[in-house]
Design a protein around this motif. Structure first.
Motif, PDB file in Angstrom:
ATOM      1  N   GLY A 250      37.601   2.504   0.731  1.00 27.48           N
ATOM      2  CA  GLY A 250      38.326   3.426   1.591  1.00 27.48           C
ATOM      3  C   GLY A 250      37.443   4.454   2.270  1.00 27.48           C
ATOM      4  N   HIS A 251      36.171   4.465   1.936  1.00 24.30           N
ATOM      5  CA  HIS A 251      35.244   5.421   2.555  1.00 24.30           C
ATOM      6  C   HIS A 251      34.204   4.641   3.357  1.00 24.30           C
ATOM      7  N   ASP A 252      34.165   4.926   4.638  1.00 24.11           N
ATOM      8  CA  ASP A 252      33.259   4.191   5.516  1.00 24.11           C
ATOM      9  C   ASP A 252      31.812   4.642   5.379  1.00 24.11           C
ATOM     10  N   ARG A 253      31.603   5.910   5.038  1.00 23.53           N
ATOM     11  CA  ARG A 253      30.255   6.457   5.009  1.00 23.53           C
ATOM     12  C   ARG A 253      29.865   6.898   3.602  1.00 23.53           C
ATOM     13  N   VAL A 254      28.581   6.931   3.366  1.00 24.27           N
ATOM     14  CA  VAL A 254      28.036   7.438   2.104  1.00 24.27           C
ATOM     15  C   VAL A 254      27.081   8.574   2.440  1.00 24.27           C
ATOM     16  N   ALA A 255      26.640   9.280   1.406  1.00 26.84           N
ATOM     17  CA  ALA A 255      25.628  10.330   1.565  1.00 26.84           C
ATOM     18  C   ALA A 255      24.393   9.939   0.767  1.00 26.84           C
ATOM     19  N   LEU A 256      23.256  10.453   1.184  1.00 29.28           N
ATOM     20  CA  LEU A 256      21.995  10.154   0.517  1.00 29.28           C
ATOM     21  C   LEU A 256      21.333  11.446   0.040  1.00 29.28           C
ATOM     22  N   LEU A 257      20.789  11.408  -1.186  1.00 27.02           N
ATOM     23  CA  LEU A 257      20.059  12.545  -1.732  1.00 27.02           C
ATOM     24  C   LEU A 257      18.791  12.008  -2.391  1.00 27.02           C
ATOM     25  N   GLY A 258      17.642  12.567  -2.041  1.00 31.34           N
ATOM     26  CA  GLY A 258      16.394  12.071  -2.607  1.00 31.34           C
ATOM     27  C   GLY A 258      15.390  13.177  -2.808  1.00 31.34           C
ATOM     28  N   HIS A 259      14.523  12.970  -3.788  1.00 27.82           N
ATOM     29  CA  HIS A 259      13.501  13.971  -4.139  1.00 27.82           C
ATOM     30  C   HIS A 259      12.109  13.460  -3.810  1.00 27.82           C
ATOM     31  N   SER A 260      11.299  14.313  -3.196  1.00 23.49           N
ATOM     32  CA  SER A 260       9.872  14.054  -3.002  1.00 23.49           C
ATOM     33  C   SER A 260       9.635  12.724  -2.286  1.00 23.49           C
ATOM     34  N   MET A 261       9.007  11.756  -2.944  1.00 23.59           N
ATOM     35  CA  MET A 261       8.757  10.455  -2.328  1.00 23.59           C
ATOM     36  C   MET A 261      10.030   9.855  -1.747  1.00 23.59           C
TER      37      MET A 261
ATOM     38  N   ASN B 141       0.834  -1.193   0.000  1.00 25.07           N
ATOM     39  CA  ASN B 141       0.000   0.000   0.000  1.00 25.07           C
ATOM     40  C   ASN B 141       0.875   1.251   0.000  1.00 25.07           C
ATOM     41  N   LEU B 142       0.572   2.192  -0.888  1.00 25.58           N
ATOM     42  CA  LEU B 142       1.399   3.391  -1.029  1.00 25.58           C
ATOM     43  C   LEU B 142       1.230   4.353   0.136  1.00 25.58           C
ATOM     44  N   THR B 143       0.154   4.247   0.870  1.00 26.03           N
ATOM     45  CA  THR B 143      -0.129   5.221   1.927  1.00 26.03           C
ATOM     46  C   THR B 143       0.192   4.713   3.326  1.00 26.03           C
ATOM     47  N   GLU B 144       0.675   3.486   3.440  1.00 29.91           N
ATOM     48  CA  GLU B 144       0.960   2.918   4.748  1.00 29.91           C
ATOM     49  C   GLU B 144       2.461   2.688   4.927  1.00 29.91           C
ATOM     50  N   GLU B 145       2.961   3.000   6.121  1.00 28.48           N
ATOM     51  CA  GLU B 145       4.387   2.833   6.399  1.00 28.48           C
ATOM     52  C   GLU B 145       4.818   1.377   6.331  1.00 28.48           C
ATOM     53  N   THR B 146       3.873   0.467   6.566  1.00 27.34           N
ATOM     54  CA  THR B 146       4.199  -0.957   6.503  1.00 27.34           C
ATOM     55  C   THR B 146       3.970  -1.526   5.105  1.00 27.34           C
TER      56      THR B 146
ATOM     57  N   PHE C 269       3.936   5.969 -15.687  1.00 22.50           N
ATOM     58  CA  PHE C 269       3.153   5.754 -14.477  1.00 22.50           C
ATOM     59  C   PHE C 269       3.702   4.546 -13.725  1.00 22.50           C
ATOM     60  N   PRO C 270       3.797   4.627 -12.408  1.00 24.44           N
ATOM     61  CA  PRO C 270       4.342   3.497 -11.626  1.00 24.44           C
ATOM     62  C   PRO C 270       3.497   2.230 -11.760  1.00 24.44           C
ATOM     63  N   ILE C 271       4.183   1.097 -11.800  1.00 24.21           N
ATOM     64  CA  ILE C 271       3.518  -0.211 -11.775  1.00 24.21           C
ATOM     65  C   ILE C 271       3.455  -0.654 -10.316  1.00 24.21           C
ATOM     66  N   VAL C 272       2.257  -0.909  -9.831  1.00 23.49           N
ATOM     67  CA  VAL C 272       2.091  -1.222  -8.419  1.00 23.49           C
ATOM     68  C   VAL C 272       1.297  -2.513  -8.242  1.00 23.49           C
ATOM     69  N   THR C 273       1.465  -3.126  -7.088  1.00 18.14           N
ATOM     70  CA  THR C 273       0.624  -4.243  -6.658  1.00 18.14           C
ATOM     71  C   THR C 273       0.222  -3.977  -5.223  1.00 18.14           C
ATOM     72  N   GLY C 274      -0.841  -4.585  -4.775  1.00 16.10           N
ATOM     73  CA  GLY C 274      -1.283  -4.378  -3.408  1.00 16.10           C
ATOM     74  C   GLY C 274      -2.328  -3.299  -3.320  1.00 16.10           C
ATOM     75  N   ALA C 275      -3.023  -3.283  -2.188  1.00 14.43           N
ATOM     76  CA  ALA C 275      -4.132  -2.340  -2.002  1.00 14.43           C
ATOM     77  C   ALA C 275      -3.610  -0.936  -1.781  1.00 14.43           C
TER      78      ALA C 275
ATOM     79  N   ASN D 164      -8.856   9.170  -2.401  1.00 13.55           N
ATOM     80  CA  ASN D 164      -7.895   8.157  -1.978  1.00 13.55           C
ATOM     81  C   ASN D 164      -7.291   7.405  -3.152  1.00 13.55           C
ATOM     82  N   SER D 165      -8.125   7.025  -4.111  1.00 14.81           N
ATOM     83  CA  SER D 165      -7.643   6.242  -5.257  1.00 14.81           C
ATOM     84  C   SER D 165      -7.006   7.102  -6.335  1.00 14.81           C
ATOM     85  N   LEU D 166      -7.490   8.345  -6.494  1.00 17.09           N
ATOM     86  CA  LEU D 166      -7.061   9.174  -7.627  1.00 17.09           C
ATOM     87  C   LEU D 166      -6.198  10.353  -7.204  1.00 17.09           C
ATOM     88  N   PHE D 167      -5.683  10.321  -5.976  1.00 10.73           N
ATOM     89  CA  PHE D 167      -4.880  11.441  -5.492  1.00 10.73           C
ATOM     90  C   PHE D 167      -3.711  11.742  -6.428  1.00 10.73           C
TER      91      PHE D 167
END
Length: 527
Positions: A138-149, A110-115, A521-527, A469-472
């Protein structure tokens, strides 16, 4: 009767073609120039398509930066950030999220639920991060960059293992899991023209550690060495998509990541006026279509009938308004989850029913008083019709599709998506064929084609309101549909004037719209 070509238009079209070609060459040069000096490779990480950017000839590659796109995006959309980071000495890694771009698998949950979908996106990101670490030994850490979702996904990723991440850059961020402690070293970039709710979110998360009330834009609070640094920055003059091309936002991101890693020897970020040049390129291609239609064969002789219903406004308006009112009401109780492409099933039904109701309205008007316009089959050379349709399709798909795929978003369907094109055309054909025929022909109301398209767009508003809910996600895609109608309204008009038949442009519009839905458009499965 079809109007003959106006005197002097041949010369004008030649001049326009030359200017458009010059603009295309200039824009391509400017867009490809920043790619010089970079090594760009692709890979597959457990089915996830990945593109890696790094500077050529690096003896010791810098740290890795994961660059993640938002909803309905793909790797190409994040190219400007990745290029700037690579020129600054980092290994920038972009990838297609589940259900997006060239990824062969759907986005489960589900796109709207954290689980729901969030869990799968985090698992995917974890695997890509593990691969990115192997690219920057040689680099222990990385950086993260993200947009929107993806901004919420990277915040959650860094929050679970803060010690493994040097910095987080959240572009157009909205994430409920930010605390005063996590994620580490957070920069929030917001486009100046984005909704106020995103600016409020930036202020909320920076206020958690700021010593000023309210926190100030462009001011860094906290310390990098403890992972508590935070800053919010405005990218001027850009909105939700434009923020991915804005020069100031990209410069802020690179400078922030430099500070987080304590790097002072990185290269300067490339001045990425890429958004402007992408617009120049696409606009020049659209303009080039006008003179290019001169290459299409005539479908109806120049002295042949003017194909179309030819409805004046007093007869057209009830036919045009009724589908706009009835379509969202009729479709409201119907299910919209039978296609795997998000909101694609509803759009298919909306286009199909709208076209059917318009055709029914035309039949009713004709029954009361026969239409004066010529029918769509009168005086038509069907061999020329086929050639004109194929030719215009090639012009549009290569001319627009090529630049879009290179610099904006994925435009090539995977095998899993290809079948969606003919399926979506079951709806788009019904609308575009009927709409083009009823707004063309001798005696038609001036501006009828623009009005019917505006009514179609207006009909989507109550549809969204009735089933939010469905067409947001149609809200996000609404500006793209508007832009499509504007561009292909012009293309259809140019094709009709050249060929004499409105269905050449209608068929191409129906095919391209169906194609765009299938590949973006994203391909999704699940409610």
């Amino acid at each position: 009767m079809t109007s003959p070509t106006r005197p002097g238009w041949g010369l004008l079209k030649a001049v326009v073609a030359l200017l458009a070609l010059a603009a295309i060459v200039l824009a391509m040069t400017r867009l490809l120039s920043p790619l010089g000096g970079l090594e760009i490779t692709t890979a597959t990480v457990e089915r996830t398509p990945v593109t890696i950017y790094r500077a050529e000839g690096q003896d010791a590659p810098g740290p890795a930066v994961l660059v993640a796109h938002g909803f309905a995006g793909s790797r190409q959309l994040m190219q400007s950030y990745a290029v700037a980071l690579a020129h600054a000495g980092y290994v920038a890694v972009t990838y297609d999220a589940l259900g997006h771009g060239q990824h062969p698998g759907p986005l489960p949950g589900n796109l709207t639920e954290e689980t729901g979908a969030t869990v799968y996106l985090l698992d995917q990101l974890d695997r890509v991060v593990a691969h990115a670490r192997t690219l920057a030994p040689g680099h222990d850490r990385v950086a993260l960059l993200g947009h929107s979702m993806a901004s919420d996904i990277i915040v959650r990723q860094a929050g679970d293992a803060a010690a493994d991440y040097a910095a987080v850059v959240a572009v157009s961020m909205f994430s409920p899991v930010v605390t005063a402690e996590v994620p580490p070293n957070l920069l929030v970039v917001v486009g100046e023209l984005e909704p106020g709710v995103l600016k409020d979110e930036a202020e909320r998360v920076v206020a958690m550690i700021a010593d000023a009330d309210p926190p100030q834009w462009g001011t860094t609070y906290g310390a990098f060495d403890t992972g508590a640094a935070r800053r919010m920055a405005i990218s001027p003059g850009v909105e939700h998509i434009g923020v991915l091309f804005g020069r100031e936002g990209i410069a802020e991101a690179v400078a922030w990541i430099d500070q987080a890693f304590g790097r002072t020897d990185g290269g300067e970020p490339v001045p990425p006026w890429r958004g402007s040049w992408v617009l120049v390129l696409l606009a020049a291609v659209v303009v080039l279509v006008w003179p290019a239609t001169a290459l299409l064969p005539r479908v109806v002789a120049a002295d042949g009938p003017a194909i179309g219903a030819g409805l004046p406004w007093r007869r057209l308006w009830p036919v045009a308004v009724a589908p706009a009112v009835l379509t969202p009401l009729i479709l409201w109780p119907l299910p919209t989850d039978w296609l795997p492409v998000l909101v694609g099933d509803y759009l298919l039904l909306h286009f199909a029913l709208y076209g059917a109701l318009s055709a029914l309205g035309l039949w009713w008007v004709h029954r009361r008083a026969p239409l004066a316009g010529a029918g769509p089959t009168r005086g038509v050379s069907w061999g020329a019709f086929a050639l004109a349709t194929l030719g215009l399709t090639a012009i549009v798909m290569i001319g627009l599709g090529g630049p879009i795929h290179l610099f904006v978003a994925n435009f090539l369907p995977t095998a899993e998506r290809a079948w969606l094109v003919p399926e979506m055309m079951l709806g788009t054909l019904a609308f575009f064929l009927v709409d083009e025929w009823m707004t063309r022909g001798a005696g038609r109301g001036r501006g009828a084609s623009v009005a019917t398209k505006a009514l179609f767009l207006a009909s989507l508003v109550p549809a969204i309101a009735l089933d939010l809910n469905s067409l947001f996600f149609l809200i996000i895609l609404f500006p793209v549909i508007v832009l499509f109608f504007v561009i292909f309204g012009l293309v259809s008009a140019w094709a009709r004037r050249r060929t004499g038949h409105p269905w050449v442009g209608a068929l191409v519009s129906a095919f391209v719209f169906a194609w765009c839905v299938a590949v973006t458009f994203p391909i999704v499965t699940g409610a």
